[in-house]
Design a protein around this motif. Structure first.
Motif, mmCIF file in Angstrom:
data_model
loop_
_atom_site.group_PDB
_atom_site.id
_atom_site.type_symbol
_atom_site.label_atom_id
_atom_site.label_comp_id
_atom_site.label_asym_id
_atom_site.label_seq_id
_atom_site.Cartn_x
_atom_site.Cartn_y
_atom_site.Cartn_z
ATOM 1 N N HIS A 13 14.082 7.552 -2.834
ATOM 2 C CA HIS A 13 12.857 7.010 -3.425
ATOM 3 C C HIS A 13 11.636 7.892 -3.153
ATOM 4 C CE1 HIS A 13 12.805 5.987 0.737
ATOM 5 N NE2 HIS A 13 11.554 5.579 0.647
ATOM 6 N N ASP A 14 11.834 8.999 -2.441
ATOM 7 C CA ASP A 14 10.716 9.893 -2.113
ATOM 8 C C ASP A 14 10.746 11.221 -2.867
ATOM 9 O OD1 ASP A 14 9.595 8.141 -0.218
ATOM 10 O OD2 ASP A 14 10.861 8.922 1.392
ATOM 11 N N THR A 15 11.771 11.452 -3.686
ATOM 12 C CA THR A 15 11.902 12.775 -4.314
ATOM 13 C C THR A 15 12.017 12.644 -5.825
ATOM 14 O OG1 THR A 15 14.303 12.571 -4.146
ATOM 15 C CG2 THR A 15 13.182 13.798 -2.401
ATOM 16 N N ALA B 13 19.200 8.246 10.718
ATOM 17 C CA ALA B 13 17.819 8.676 10.939
ATOM 18 C C ALA B 13 17.240 9.318 9.702
ATOM 19 C CB ALA B 13 17.773 9.693 12.073
ATOM 20 N N GLU B 14 16.040 8.882 9.340
ATOM 21 C CA GLU B 14 15.240 9.674 8.425
ATOM 22 C C GLU B 14 14.401 10.580 9.308
ATOM 23 O OE1 GLU B 14 11.635 9.671 5.212
ATOM 24 O OE2 GLU B 14 11.511 8.655 7.108
ATOM 25 N N ALA B 15 14.834 11.789 9.480
ATOM 26 C CA ALA B 15 14.133 12.701 10.383
ATOM 27 C C ALA B 15 13.931 14.036 9.683
ATOM 28 C CB ALA B 15 14.936 12.893 11.672
ATOM 29 N N ILE C 79 16.476 4.271 9.874
ATOM 30 C CA ILE C 79 15.277 4.314 10.704
ATOM 31 C C ILE C 79 14.237 5.217 10.042
ATOM 32 C CG2 ILE C 79 14.361 4.667 13.025
ATOM 33 C CD1 ILE C 79 16.690 2.546 12.764
ATOM 34 N N ASP C 80 13.162 4.586 9.606
ATOM 35 C CA ASP C 80 12.098 5.280 8.893
ATOM 36 C C ASP C 80 11.318 6.183 9.848
ATOM 37 O OD1 ASP C 80 10.474 5.433 6.390
ATOM 38 O OD2 ASP C 80 8.892 4.642 7.685
ATOM 39 N N VAL C 81 11.038 7.396 9.399
ATOM 40 C CA VAL C 81 10.233 8.342 10.185
ATOM 41 C C VAL C 81 10.733 8.390 11.643
ATOM 42 C CG1 VAL C 81 7.869 9.104 10.634
ATOM 43 C CG2 VAL C 81 8.276 7.585 8.752
ATOM 44 N N ALA D 243 0.840 -1.194 0.000
ATOM 45 C CA ALA D 243 0.000 0.000 0.000
ATOM 46 C C ALA D 243 0.878 1.248 0.000
ATOM 47 C CB ALA D 243 -0.918 0.012 1.217
ATOM 48 N N ASP D 244 2.118 1.115 0.468
ATOM 49 C CA ASP D 244 3.047 2.254 0.452
ATOM 50 C C ASP D 244 4.459 1.759 0.123
ATOM 51 O OD1 ASP D 244 4.357 4.672 0.786
ATOM 52 O OD2 ASP D 244 4.372 4.564 2.975
ATOM 53 N N GLY D 245 4.597 1.145 -1.041
ATOM 54 C CA GLY D 245 5.908 0.709 -1.517
ATOM 55 C C GLY D 245 6.655 -0.204 -0.562
HETATM 56 C C1 GLC Z 1 9.386 7.337 4.854
HETATM 57 C C2 GLC Z 1 9.668 6.606 3.565
HETATM 58 C C3 GLC Z 1 8.513 6.784 2.643
HETATM 59 C C4 GLC Z 1 7.260 6.256 3.311
HETATM 60 C C5 GLC Z 1 7.062 6.857 4.703
HETATM 61 C C6 GLC Z 1 6.037 6.126 5.500
HETATM 62 O O1 GLC Z 1 9.275 8.687 4.660
HETATM 63 O O2 GLC Z 1 10.876 7.062 3.013
HETATM 64 O O3 GLC Z 1 8.725 6.170 1.416
HETATM 65 O O4 GLC Z 1 6.143 6.563 2.527
HETATM 66 O O5 GLC Z 1 8.241 6.800 5.448
HETATM 67 O O6 GLC Z 1 6.516 4.887 5.938
#
Ligand code: GLC
Ligand code: CA
Length: 555
Positions: free
Chosen positions: A336-338, A275-277, A215-217, A73-75
């Motif tokens: 993958h988000d830009t 971190a993805e922050a 670490i996502d989000v 649902a979200d890659g």
């Molecule tokens: C992060 C991922 C993104 C995803 C989101 C929700 O931002 O990089 O692709 O949609 O988290 O998990």
């Protein structure tokens, strides 16, 4: 399961490895990298078969976005089971074989940990829904009573980042909270079971030989969901400098990472984390601190436009971060988000909007307006990666950027997979950068697999194919390879000194008299003296042409 930290091997709570301070990491989006069995979906055996290619790039590590069981649902960021492999992508044995192949080629592996939410198919969520109001199974998530006599309205007006309400009905007067898609219910990080489960997940992958985690989000786990709820209008601006936003970047999120840091450091070598922050730049250093995750993406580089001043500002801020937290930063041009960097830099530069926004709006026109200048975009993207690779710190490269690939703008609506596309009329979504890679100039999916590809590839992918670029000494692929090879020899240490230059020129020096010079202006400039080690474009005019970076050794 209780803690199994081996206390004899517990090193002090600091990141002790050095590799990661300067690592170049190649990001693989597994479903779009290489398909081993012709079902149109990239998979782990596909990655294993392409390890020689990854090695030929000269990167230190690979970051794999989620390959866990998921309804997509979200890659894949909607995870059904954090400790398994999606059967369409392979098995745990395939995973182990991939780790062996990567390690055999001296490449480290980073996997994604997605702790903010599970999928709605995760057994916990299924149990939570079935258990009904007030049941302890619901406490793993954020269930709240709806408004109105039967709870028929959501608890408040908060919005999901993908558009629409952040609440979805449980069917019995309660609602559950989701920052992203409704298929991604947010976990309750006050719940000890949730905490223990993720400790287990981290150890599970570390025990299988994983070297690091993205670490996502990372800024979203702790939330203040107490009433009265502030109206959305008051909190729609998600970035605050003081940690007071109820949903994002709260101070106590670092308790979770201090806990994980102890686990990471119980391994030898200690496991890395980034971190993805998406936080206020002034707060990024907290995530990169050695007591927390140790590294954080520097998203400022994604927002930088093709201007010398933008780059100066972003670099200075990134370096200050590094000095202030004794850590390091991770630069990146795409993910993958830009929208892809070659495309962002090939669209007209605007005063009031950053290139990312311009590219997103361009996507809504299927890439018709404004006009994309492909050649200019690629030229600038080549100059840009040479700036990033000359900086102290770590650099992430998104698969396909090493080919100078552009965003695919004209995907028809019926093939779009990204939930952002369906839910929001303001976004076409992120599929345009997730189209499977072209390996060869022909074949049903340009060598991605023997059959088709889950997202259609455009005709122009043929000329960007890896095999085509391998044969061309001036290709973007060969520039990346040379730059990565030289980087490991030239840029040691963490110092950087600015060299005074005209405003349209970016010039800095690293140790050993090696300079990185970029001409952002519209006219060629005189080439600074020194031996040219590498240039992002031909220097046939004798000077440094527009949109070109050189590395040179000063006399
Ligand atoms: C992060 C991922 C993104 C995803 C989101 C929700 O931002 O990089 O692709 O949609 O988290 O998990
Ligand atoms: Ca496959």
């Amino acid at each position: 399961m209780t803690s199994t930290i081996d206390h004899d091997h517990l090193v002090d709570a600091k990141v002790t490895t050095d590799l990661w301070r300067t690592a170049v990491v190649y990001q693989i989006y597994p479903r779009s990298f290489a398909d081993s069995n012709g079902d149109g979906i990239g998979d782990l055996p596909g990655i294993t078969s392409r390890v020689p290619y990854v090695r030929s790039l000269g990167v230190d590590a690979v970051w794999l976005t989620p390959f866990y069981p998921s309804a997509l649902a979200d890659g894949g960021y909607d995870v059904d089971d954090h400790r398994d492999v999606d059967p369409r992508l392979g098995t745990l044995d395939d995973f182990d074989a991939m780790v062996r192949a990567l390690h055999g080629a001296d490449i480290n592996l980073i996997v994604d940990i997605v702790p903010n939410h599970t999928s709605n198919r995760h057994p916990w969520f299924v149990q939570g829904l079935a258990a009904g109001r007030g049941a302890p199974e619901r406490d793993r998530y954020l269930f709240r009573d709806g408004l109105g006599p039967g709870g028929e309205r959501p608890p408040n007006d908060w919005e999901s980042l993908f558009g629409g309400s952040a609440w979805a009905p449980a069917g019995d007067g309660q609602w559950y909270f989701h920052c992203f898609a409704a298929e991604q219910p947010d976990l309750n990080w006050e719940n000890e079971e949730v905490r223990e489960d993720f400790r287990r997940t981290v150890r599970f992958w570390a025990d299988r030989g994983v070297d690091g985690f993205r670490i996502d989000v990372a800024h979203g786990l702790r939330k203040d969901m107490s009433e009265p709820y502030p109206p959305w209008g008051e909190i729609a601006d998600l970035m605050r400098e003081d940690g007071s936003h109820p949903l994002w970047d709260r101070d106590d999120v670092h308790e979770i990472y201090a806990d994980w840091r102890r686990i990471f450091n119980s391994y030898d070598p200690p496991r890395y984390a980034v971190a993805e922050a998406a936080v206020h730049p002034a707060r990024r250093a907290r995530y990169a601190s050695t007591e927390s995750l140790g590294n954080a993406f520097n998203f400022d580089t994604l927002d930088a436009d093709w201007r010398a001043d933008d780059y100066r500002r972003v670099i200075n801020r990134g370096l200050a971060d590094m000095i202030n937290n004794g850590s390091t930063t991770s630069w990146l041009l795409s993910c993958h988000d830009t929208p892809r960097v070659a495309t962002r830099y090939g669209l007209p530069l605007e005063k009031d909007r950053i290139a990312q926004q311009v590219a997103r709006e361009w996507l809504l026109t299927d890439g018709v307006t404004p006009r994309l200048d492909r050649a200019v975009g690629e030229r600038r993207a080549r100059a840009a990666i040479m700036i990033l690779l000359a900086l102290p710190g770590s650099t992430y490269i998104y698969q396909g950027d090493e080919l100078g690939l552009h965003e695919v703008a004209d995907l028809p609506p019926e093939v779009l997979e990204d939930p952002m596309a369906g839910r929001s009329t303001k976004e076409k979504g992120r599929d345009g950068c997730r189209v499977p890679l072209p390996w060869t100039p022909d074949g049903r999916s340009y060598g991605f697999g023997v059959e088709g590809a889950h997202l259609p590839q455009p005709d122009w992918f043929a000329s960007y194919a890896i095999s085509v670029q391998e044969a061309d000494p001036n290709s973007t692929l060969n520039l990346y390879r040379r730059a990565l090879d030289l980087r490991s020899q030239l840029f040691v240490g963490s110092g950087l000194g600015w060299v005074e230059s005209e405003s349209q020129v970016l010039c800095f020096e690293r140790g050993g008299g090696v300079r990185c010079v970029t001409n952002f202006g519209s006219e060629p400039i005189a080439l600074p003296s020194g031996d040219v080690l590498l240039a992002s474009a031909a220097l046939d005019t004798g000077g440094l042409p527009t949109d070109t970076t050189v590395w040179l050794r000063t006399p």
